[in-house]
Design a protein around this motif. Structure first.
Motif, PDB file in Angstrom:
ATOM      1  N   ARG A  61      13.243  28.611   2.206  1.00  0.00           N
ATOM      2  CA  ARG A  61      14.818  28.101   2.032  1.00  0.00           C
ATOM      3  C   ARG A  61      15.441  28.122   3.442  1.00  0.00           C
ATOM      4  O   ARG A  61      16.127  29.090   3.670  1.00  0.00           O
ATOM      5  CB  ARG A  61      15.358  28.982   0.955  1.00  0.00           C
ATOM      6  CG  ARG A  61      16.657  28.837   0.567  1.00  0.00           C
ATOM      7  CD  ARG A  61      17.760  28.830   1.509  1.00  0.00           C
ATOM      8  NE  ARG A  61      18.484  30.186   1.689  1.00  0.00           N
ATOM      9  CZ  ARG A  61      19.165  30.445   2.612  1.00  0.00           C
ATOM     10  NH1 ARG A  61      18.909  29.538   3.832  1.00  0.00           N
ATOM     11  NH2 ARG A  61      19.755  31.395   2.683  1.00  0.00           N
TER      12      ARG A  61
ATOM     13  N   LYS B   2      17.781  31.536  15.857  1.00  0.00           N
ATOM     14  CA  LYS B   2      18.351  32.777  15.598  1.00  0.00           C
ATOM     15  C   LYS B   2      18.133  33.758  16.678  1.00  0.00           C
ATOM     16  O   LYS B   2      19.060  34.513  17.025  1.00  0.00           O
ATOM     17  CB  LYS B   2      18.054  33.636  14.290  1.00  0.00           C
ATOM     18  CG  LYS B   2      18.361  32.854  13.016  1.00  0.00           C
ATOM     19  CD  LYS B   2      19.474  33.588  12.267  1.00  0.00           C
ATOM     20  CE  LYS B   2      20.187  32.614  11.083  1.00  0.00           C
ATOM     21  NZ  LYS B   2      21.368  33.145  10.500  1.00  0.00           N
TER      22      LYS B   2
ATOM     23  N   GLU C 129      14.482  36.228   7.477  1.00  0.00           N
ATOM     24  CA  GLU C 129      15.517  34.984   7.285  1.00  0.00           C
ATOM     25  C   GLU C 129      15.078  33.957   6.557  1.00  0.00           C
ATOM     26  O   GLU C 129      13.874  33.554   6.481  1.00  0.00           O
ATOM     27  CB  GLU C 129      15.401  34.503   8.867  1.00  0.00           C
ATOM     28  CG  GLU C 129      16.451  33.457   8.949  1.00  0.00           C
ATOM     29  CD  GLU C 129      17.853  33.934   8.955  1.00  0.00           C
ATOM     30  OE1 GLU C 129      18.250  35.124   9.456  1.00  0.00           O
ATOM     31  OE2 GLU C 129      18.754  33.250   8.226  1.00  0.00           O
ATOM     32  N   ASP C 130      15.825  33.459   5.700  1.00  0.00           N
ATOM     33  CA  ASP C 130      15.549  32.168   4.896  1.00  0.00           C
ATOM     34  C   ASP C 130      14.301  32.305   3.935  1.00  0.00           C
ATOM     35  O   ASP C 130      13.627  30.965   3.964  1.00  0.00           O
ATOM     36  CB  ASP C 130      15.578  30.789   5.949  1.00  0.00           C
ATOM     37  CG  ASP C 130      16.935  30.836   6.318  1.00  0.00           C
ATOM     38  OD1 ASP C 130      17.897  31.446   5.981  1.00  0.00           O
ATOM     39  OD2 ASP C 130      17.212  29.732   7.046  1.00  0.00           O
TER      40      ASP C 130
ATOM     41  N   ASP D 234      20.280  36.935   5.278  1.00  0.00           N
ATOM     42  CA  ASP D 234      21.219  36.015   4.317  1.00  0.00           C
ATOM     43  C   ASP D 234      21.785  36.854   3.310  1.00  0.00           C
ATOM     44  O   ASP D 234      22.841  36.494   2.902  1.00  0.00           O
ATOM     45  CB  ASP D 234      20.094  35.261   3.680  1.00  0.00           C
ATOM     46  CG  ASP D 234      19.374  34.098   4.799  1.00  0.00           C
ATOM     47  OD1 ASP D 234      20.057  33.416   5.205  1.00  0.00           O
ATOM     48  OD2 ASP D 234      18.091  34.350   4.883  1.00  0.00           O
TER      49      ASP D 234
HETATM   50 MG   LIG Z   1      19.539  32.117   7.045  1.00  0.00          MG
END
Ligand SMILES: [Mg+2]
Ligand SMILES: NC(=O)C1=CN([C@@H]2O[C@H](COP(=O)(O)OP(=O)(O)OC[C@H]3O[C@@H](n4cnc5c(N)ncnc54)[C@H](OP(=O)(O)O)[C@@H]3O)[C@@H](O)[C@H]2O)C=CC1
Ligand SMILES: CC(=O)C(=O)O
Length: 603
Positions: A188, A206, A277-278, A301
């Motif tokens: 995602r 990031k 992350e994600d 997130d």
């Molecule tokens: Mg994120």
């Protein structure tokens, strides 16, 4: 950090050897000089060339005459010696000459691959202009095209087929003892969905901000993508796609792989902080609860976003004129970010004296099926149950307009990854519900989805539809703009409500205090300290986050308070004597300690 032991890197890479005092040598201008060379000296001219080829050693045109001699660089670079400012100006000229954001990104990426110090100097000195290139929104486009744009590796790529070799792969990373890794499985990426291995761009972006926004030394950062296949048909059909051409495994198999990854990380790099992350929603919640009490890790997130939005909300409530007790919040989006933010806000309300039940009842969450209620007939996933309403009298509210009409909220938060869902009628209804409470009140509107193509509405729309009264924050940056009123113009300034204001400082603090875990208290304190980090000019301007140019200052404040929270929580492993020494000087000594650790290249 600036205390990074470069010689350890050199040793590690076995590329050079020390031969001590150099004695007399010709300088840059051909004069004979005596040098007190304490730097290492490559044994051959090829070693000099190697210095220029290693991005962490190359200092471009900043090499001093002494270094040019001692490192066998004479003649390998142009004669000019330039200040950082001149080199930065050259880079900015090149960036501005590029037509598209992707081309600008590629220029920056190539610069990072050649001269790390100069890349970060350029980024730090031009953060407003360049952050949208190395991060959202441009990084979203980069991820979409990553397999086509690929020229060289910048991360560790660990596929599920290599699960027996995770430790070996981790040890293959060329820089010793990384302190922070950002890991994604690409499922995602921002609001762009499952991008598979192409999502690695978000780990790289990031981490560039861990260095740019908090000064963690670049050699201490490790981007990782876990390649477990993808559900993205476009990628699977793309002949250039770089990842596994396979559907994603079952959640159980993915979790086994994740368990193996976390065990391997703890074995190979026991000090390293892991930022998730994600990951898609279910995995994001599952991995956080599964690992947060066992390893040094956090989910950006859920927790980073929770903290950053809470910080902005604290400032926004002060500006809104709607007392805290009267605040009512509608969230559109009940995924990892939406629920993470709402939970962080519940914590805020309970710390202000509300019972958990009363705090929870301030939130109405909306997803693709409408208001999340107990009796709407679908099986709610665990993460939605906490906020599911049971006071709806059997009535179901399917549209956002219906929910706003019913709730009469003071604040509307968007974390849907869906462009344009804050329509004119939605925003006008929000304003009307706030206006009904009394004059001078201002609506809080946070369309937080990334990248810009997924924002729930634009800044200009929000200003137009609220007659300029809105308190606004978006995930990706919008520009300020002015509206003419007769012979004068009013300029409106947006805020960027993005976790970049939290994760770099949170990570820096956790690393510097050698935290064994990242606790919920550390995350909460990150939010609170960020909300207190604005200066007088920012407060006067009505902002709710510091100017992005001051993100490093904010990160220092966040890191300091996170360190203190870690100590209170008993997870800092620094010796107690160190804390006692700092405490004698209030915050001054600790702040100084943090600032001294920060990487600030070419200064
Ligand atoms: Mg994120
Ligand atoms: N500003 C920032 O710092 C951050 C921003 N984000 C952004 O937030 C967005 C969401 O991320 P995340 O929560 O992880 O994603 P998730 O997939 O976990 O959640 C998305 C949620 O939005 C809901 N949704 C989607 N479309 C609609 C719609 N048309 N109407 C109502 N609800 C809708 C989904 O409903 P359902 O559950 O029914 O599928 C789901 O609840 C992304 O764009 C991401 O970039 C994320 C982190 C930080
Ligand atoms: C900012 C961020 O983490 C996201 O959009 O996912």
């Amino acid at each position: 950090m600036s205390s990074v032991d470069i010689s350890a890197i050199e040793e590690h890479m076995k590329m050079a050897s020390l031969d001590g005092l150099r004695g007399y040598a010709q300088d840059h201008y051909g004069e004979v000089q005596q040098y007190r060379t304490t730097d290492y000296v490559p044994k051959s001219a090829a070693g000099g060339f190697q210095v220029l080829r290693e991005p962490l050693w190359n200092k471009g045109l900043s090499f001093t005459p002494e270094e040019r001699v001692s490192k066998n660089l004479t003649g390998l670079i142009p004669h000019a010696m330039e200040s950082a400012e001149t080199q930065v100006a050259r880079c900015m000229k090149m960036i501005n000459s590029r037509q598209t954001n992707i081309d600008k990104y590629l220029y920056l990426s190539a610069l990072k691959d050649q001269n790390v110090d100069l890349f970060y100097r350029v980024l730090i000195d031009n953060v407003r202009e360049l952050m949208p290139l190395v991060y959202t929104p441009t990084i979203g486009d980069v991820c979409l095209q990553y397999s086509t744009l690929y020229t060289r590796p910048e991360a560790l790529y660990i596929s599920i087929k290599q699960r027996k070799s995770i430790r070996t792969i981790l040890r293959n990373w060329p820089y010793p003892n990384p302190e922070i890794c950002v890991v994604t499985d690409g499922s995602r990426i921002l609001g762009l969905g499952d991008l598979g291995v192409n999502g690695v761009g978000i780990s790289i972006g990031k981490l560039a901000l861990y260095t740019g926004a908090a000064g963690i030394h670049p050699s201490k950062t490790l981007p990782i993508v876990l390649d477990t296949g993808t559900a993205n048909e476009t990628n699977l059909k793309d002949p250039l796609y770089l990842g596994l051409r396979a559907k994603r495994p079952s959640p159980a198999v993915a979790q086994e792989f994740m368990d193996e990854f976390m065990e391997a990380v703890a074995d190979v790099y026991p000090e390293m902080l892991v930022q998730f992350e994600d990951f898609e929603t279910e995995k994001a919640f599952n991995y956080l609860s599964r690992y947060q009490h066992k390893y040094k890790c956090f989910n950006d997130d859920i927790q980073g976003t929770g903290a950053v939005v809470l910080a902005g909300y604290i400032g926004a409530v002060n500006l809104s004129g709607v007392p805290i007790e009267e605040q009512r919040l509608v969230f559109m989006g009940a995924g990892s970010a939406g629920v993470g933010v709402a939970k962080q806000m519940v914590e805020y309300y309970t710390r202000r004296g509300l019972s958990e039940q009363a705090a929870r009842e301030k939130f109405w969450l909306v997803d693709t099926k409408g208001l999340v209620t107990n009796d709407r007939g679908d099986k709610l996933p665990d993460h939605k149950k906490y906020f599911s309403r049971q006071d709806n009298g059997g009535h179901q509210f399917r549209t956002l307009e219906e929910v706003i009409e019913y709730v009469r909220p003071s604040a509307l938060v968007g974390l849907t990854a869906t462009f344009g869902v804050f329509t004119e009628s939605v925003v006008r209804a929000l304003k009307a519900s706030v206006d009904a409470g009394g004059s001078g009140r201002r609506p809080i509107l946070f369309p937080l989805s990334n990248p810009l193509t997924k924002a729930e509405c634009t800044f200009e729309q929000a200003i137009q539809w609220t007659e300029g009264t809105v308190i606004f924050a978006s995930g990706s940056p919008f520009a300020s703009f002015s509206i003419k009123h007769g012979d004068h113009a009013v300029t409106y300034h947006p805020n960027q409500g993005n976790n970049v204001y939290v994760f770099p400082g949170l990570g820096l603090g956790a690393i510097l205090c050698k935290a064994s875990k990242v606790t919920d208290e550390m995350v909460y304190i990150a939010a609170q300290s960020l909300s207190e980090s604005l200066n007088a000019e920012e407060i006067h301007k009505g902002l709710i986050y510091p100017h992005i140019e001051r993100v490093r200052d904010a990160s220092v404040v966040v890191a300091r308070e996170v360190m203190k929270a870690a100590r209170r929580e008993g997870v800092s492993t620094l010796p107690e004597s160190q804390w006692v020494e700092w405490e004698e000087w209030g915050d001054v000594a600790l702040t100084k300690f943090i600032k001294e650790k920060i990487y600030d290249p070419l200064k």
